[in-house]
Design a protein around this motif. Structure first.
Motif, PDB file in Angstrom:
ATOM      1  N   PRO A  36       0.837  -1.209   0.000  1.00 35.58           N
ATOM      2  CA  PRO A  36       0.000   0.000   0.000  1.00 35.58           C
ATOM      3  C   PRO A  36       0.869   1.255   0.000  1.00 35.58           C
ATOM      4  N   LEU A  37       0.433   2.253  -0.762  1.00 32.92           N
ATOM      5  CA  LEU A  37       1.152   3.535  -0.835  1.00 32.92           C
ATOM      6  C   LEU A  37       0.357   4.581  -0.063  1.00 32.92           C
ATOM      7  N   ALA A  38       1.003   5.184   0.917  1.00 26.67           N
ATOM      8  CA  ALA A  38       0.332   6.174   1.762  1.00 26.67           C
ATOM      9  C   ALA A  38       0.593   7.578   1.249  1.00 26.67           C
ATOM     10  N   GLN A  39      -0.383   8.467   1.485  1.00 30.62           N
ATOM     11  CA  GLN A  39      -0.215   9.868   1.117  1.00 30.62           C
ATOM     12  C   GLN A  39       0.810  10.534   2.042  1.00 30.62           C
ATOM     13  N   PRO A  40       1.766  11.280   1.478  1.00 34.69           N
ATOM     14  CA  PRO A  40       2.745  11.975   2.332  1.00 34.69           C
ATOM     15  C   PRO A  40       2.116  13.189   3.002  1.00 34.69           C
ATOM     16  N   PRO A  41       2.597  13.564   4.186  1.00 30.78           N
ATOM     17  CA  PRO A  41       2.060  14.754   4.855  1.00 30.78           C
ATOM     18  C   PRO A  41       2.552  16.031   4.185  1.00 30.78           C
ATOM     19  N   SER A  42       1.736  17.064   4.261  1.00 29.25           N
ATOM     20  CA  SER A  42       2.110  18.351   3.693  1.00 29.25           C
ATOM     21  C   SER A  42       3.198  18.995   4.536  1.00 29.25           C
ATOM     22  N   THR A  43       4.231  19.496   3.883  1.00 33.50           N
ATOM     23  CA  THR A  43       5.294  20.198   4.597  1.00 33.50           C
ATOM     24  C   THR A  43       4.847  21.594   5.023  1.00 33.50           C
ATOM     25  N   ARG A  44       3.760  22.076   4.428  1.00 39.62           N
ATOM     26  CA  ARG A  44       3.271  23.417   4.749  1.00 39.62           C
ATOM     27  C   ARG A  44       2.313  23.409   5.929  1.00 39.62           C
ATOM     28  N   THR A  45       1.432  22.407   5.965  1.00 41.86           N
ATOM     29  CA  THR A  45       0.432  22.355   7.034  1.00 41.86           C
ATOM     30  C   THR A  45       0.688  21.226   8.021  1.00 41.86           C
ATOM     31  N   GLY A  46       1.513  20.239   7.634  1.00 46.03           N
ATOM     32  CA  GLY A  46       1.778  19.113   8.514  1.00 46.03           C
ATOM     33  C   GLY A  46       0.686  18.063   8.511  1.00 46.03           C
ATOM     34  N   THR A  47      -0.347  18.266   7.728  1.00 47.65           N
ATOM     35  CA  THR A  47      -1.450  17.313   7.653  1.00 47.65           C
ATOM     36  C   THR A  47      -1.405  16.572   6.321  1.00 47.65           C
ATOM     37  N   VAL A  48      -2.161  15.481   6.251  1.00 41.59           N
ATOM     38  CA  VAL A  48      -2.187  14.648   5.046  1.00 41.59           C
ATOM     39  C   VAL A  48      -3.418  15.009   4.212  1.00 41.59           C
ATOM     40  N   PRO A  49      -3.249  15.367   2.940  1.00 42.86           N
ATOM     41  CA  PRO A  49      -4.409  15.642   2.085  1.00 42.86           C
ATOM     42  C   PRO A  49      -5.327  14.427   1.991  1.00 42.86           C
ATOM     43  N   HIS A  50      -6.612  14.700   1.924  1.00 40.37           N
ATOM     44  CA  HIS A  50      -7.568  13.599   1.836  1.00 40.37           C
ATOM     45  C   HIS A  50      -7.469  12.929   0.462  1.00 40.37           C
ATOM     46  N   ALA A  51      -7.419  11.608   0.471  1.00 41.70           N
ATOM     47  CA  ALA A  51      -7.317  10.840  -0.770  1.00 41.70           C
ATOM     48  C   ALA A  51      -8.623  10.091  -0.998  1.00 41.70           C
ATOM     49  N   ASP A  52      -9.226  10.297  -2.161  1.00 43.21           N
ATOM     50  CA  ASP A  52     -10.436   9.551  -2.498  1.00 43.21           C
ATOM     51  C   ASP A  52     -10.111   8.317  -3.333  1.00 43.21           C
ATOM     52  N   LYS A  53      -8.797   8.071  -3.512  1.00 44.92           N
ATOM     53  CA  LYS A  53      -8.352   6.863  -4.195  1.00 44.92           C
ATOM     54  C   LYS A  53      -7.219   6.230  -3.389  1.00 44.92           C
ATOM     55  N   LEU A  54      -7.103   4.919  -3.487  1.00 44.94           N
ATOM     56  CA  LEU A  54      -6.044   4.174  -2.819  1.00 44.94           C
ATOM     57  C   LEU A  54      -5.149   3.556  -3.877  1.00 44.94           C
ATOM     58  N   GLN A  55      -3.842   3.611  -3.626  1.00 44.85           N
ATOM     59  CA  GLN A  55      -2.894   3.035  -4.577  1.00 44.85           C
ATOM     60  C   GLN A  55      -2.020   1.994  -3.885  1.00 44.85           C
ATOM     61  N   SER A  56      -1.619   1.007  -4.675  1.00 44.53           N
ATOM     62  CA  SER A  56      -0.708  -0.029  -4.192  1.00 44.53           C
ATOM     63  C   SER A  56       0.289  -0.348  -5.294  1.00 44.53           C
ATOM     64  N   LEU A  57       1.493  -0.678  -4.872  1.00 46.19           N
ATOM     65  CA  LEU A  57       2.494  -1.184  -5.802  1.00 46.19           C
ATOM     66  C   LEU A  57       2.489  -2.698  -5.667  1.00 46.19           C
ATOM     67  N   VAL A  58       2.145  -3.385  -6.737  1.00 39.61           N
ATOM     68  CA  VAL A  58       2.094  -4.847  -6.738  1.00 39.61           C
ATOM     69  C   VAL A  58       3.390  -5.368  -7.361  1.00 39.61           C
ATOM     70  N   VAL A  59       4.115  -6.204  -6.579  1.00 37.77           N
ATOM     71  CA  VAL A  59       5.385  -6.771  -7.031  1.00 37.77           C
ATOM     72  C   VAL A  59       5.156  -8.261  -7.340  1.00 37.77           C
ATOM     73  N   HIS A  60       5.232  -8.579  -8.609  1.00 36.15           N
ATOM     74  CA  HIS A  60       5.087  -9.977  -9.031  1.00 36.15           C
ATOM     75  C   HIS A  60       6.485 -10.604  -9.094  1.00 36.15           C
ATOM     76  N   VAL A  61       6.682 -11.655  -8.307  1.00 35.98           N
ATOM     77  CA  VAL A  61       8.001 -12.292  -8.211  1.00 35.98           C
ATOM     78  C   VAL A  61       7.911 -13.729  -8.719  1.00 35.98           C
ATOM     79  N   LYS A  62       8.896 -14.095  -9.534  1.00 36.33           N
ATOM     80  CA  LYS A  62       9.022 -15.484  -9.986  1.00 36.33           C
ATOM     81  C   LYS A  62      10.490 -15.874  -9.888  1.00 36.33           C
ATOM     82  N   TYR A  63      10.743 -16.915  -9.068  1.00 39.84           N
ATOM     83  CA  TYR A  63      12.122 -17.361  -8.894  1.00 39.84           C
ATOM     84  C   TYR A  63      12.648 -18.037 -10.153  1.00 39.84           C
TER      85      TYR A  63
END
Length: 259
Positions: A36-63
């Protein structure tokens, strides 16, 4: 080197590190890690902008058969889903309200990765695998990828914050300029004086032309009309006749005696 043992030990470690994120597709051979990828906090306000979408990085591994002496096959995918997509329909209105409030607070919405980031992330994964060749490297690869994703999101957020700050400064500068006016220098002073003198000359010429027209109009009004002249002429003749009266009687001539 016992390749199967190396794979089994690494997989056991990954299952303990990512109990909810790891899904085995082929035992001791292939699996996926969903980070899961989390929203970074704002350096100006210190709060996290509201996200109406969720993102994930999917790593497909095959040995590969000789992993870890040869790198594993790693394929990356960015998955985006709507936040609360399984909730009731009226939840979308609530999400929209939260997004608007977040935009008012931060000046922008949340940030997300797009497909263009995959080339960069894939290159980083390949470099990490090369650096750890001969050792189990999947944990190092996933940790590095997560850090790079966080860094990319933070860079996007910083760029938006800088653009928003520049916008606020530009608006403030425009407001201050309304009260500051134009700074006077030699060139614009002479230009202003030239325009001012031209405007004054034009105004004086207009005033003089108006005064001339007014004078001519006044003289025209004072000038008697032909009828007035005619009537005044008759009246003057009558007065002269009255003043003159009857003509004087003729003086009698004395008689002369004839001898």
């Amino acid at each position: 080197m016992d390749y199967d043992e190396e794979k089994a030990q690494e997989l056991e470690l990954l299952q303990s590190m990512y109990p909810d994120e790891l899904e085995i597709t082929t035992p001791n051979e292939a699996y996926t890690l969903t980070l899961p990828l989390a929203q970074p906090p704002s350096t100006r306000t210190g709060t996290v902008p509201h996200a109406d979408k969720l993102q994930s990085l999917v790593v497909h591994v095959k040995y590969t058969p000789t992993y870890p002496e040869t790198p594993a096959e790693v394929v990356l995918e960015i998955v985006t889903t709507a936040a609360g997509e399984d909730d009731e329909e009226d939840e979308s209105a609530e999400e929209a309200k939260k997004r608007e409030e977040s935009e008012r607070q931060h000046g922008f919405a949340a940030v997300y990765l797009d497909e263009s980031a995959l080339d960069f992330l894939t290159a980083q994964a390949e470099q990490e695998a090369e650096d750890n060749l001969g050792f189990p490297a999947i944990f190092a690869i996933t940790s590095s990828l997560k850090e790079h994703c966080d860094s990319l999101l933070q860079s996007k957020l910083s760029a938006l914050e800088q653009a928003y700050t520049d916008k606020l400064l530009a608006e403030e500068e425009r407001e201050q300029a309304k009260f500051r006016g134009t700074l006077v220098n030699r060139d614009n002073f002479y230009e202003w004086r030239k325009r001012f003198r031209a405007e004054m000359a034009a105004a004086a010429a207009t005033a003089a032309a108006g005064a001339k027209i007014d004078t001519e109009e006044e003289e025209r009004r004072k000038r008697p009309s032909g009828r007035e002249i005619f009537e005044k002429g008759l009246e003057g003749s009558k007065k002269d006749d009255d003043a003159a009266g009857d003509p004087p009687a003729p003086t009698p001539v004395p008689a002369v005696a004839v001898a």
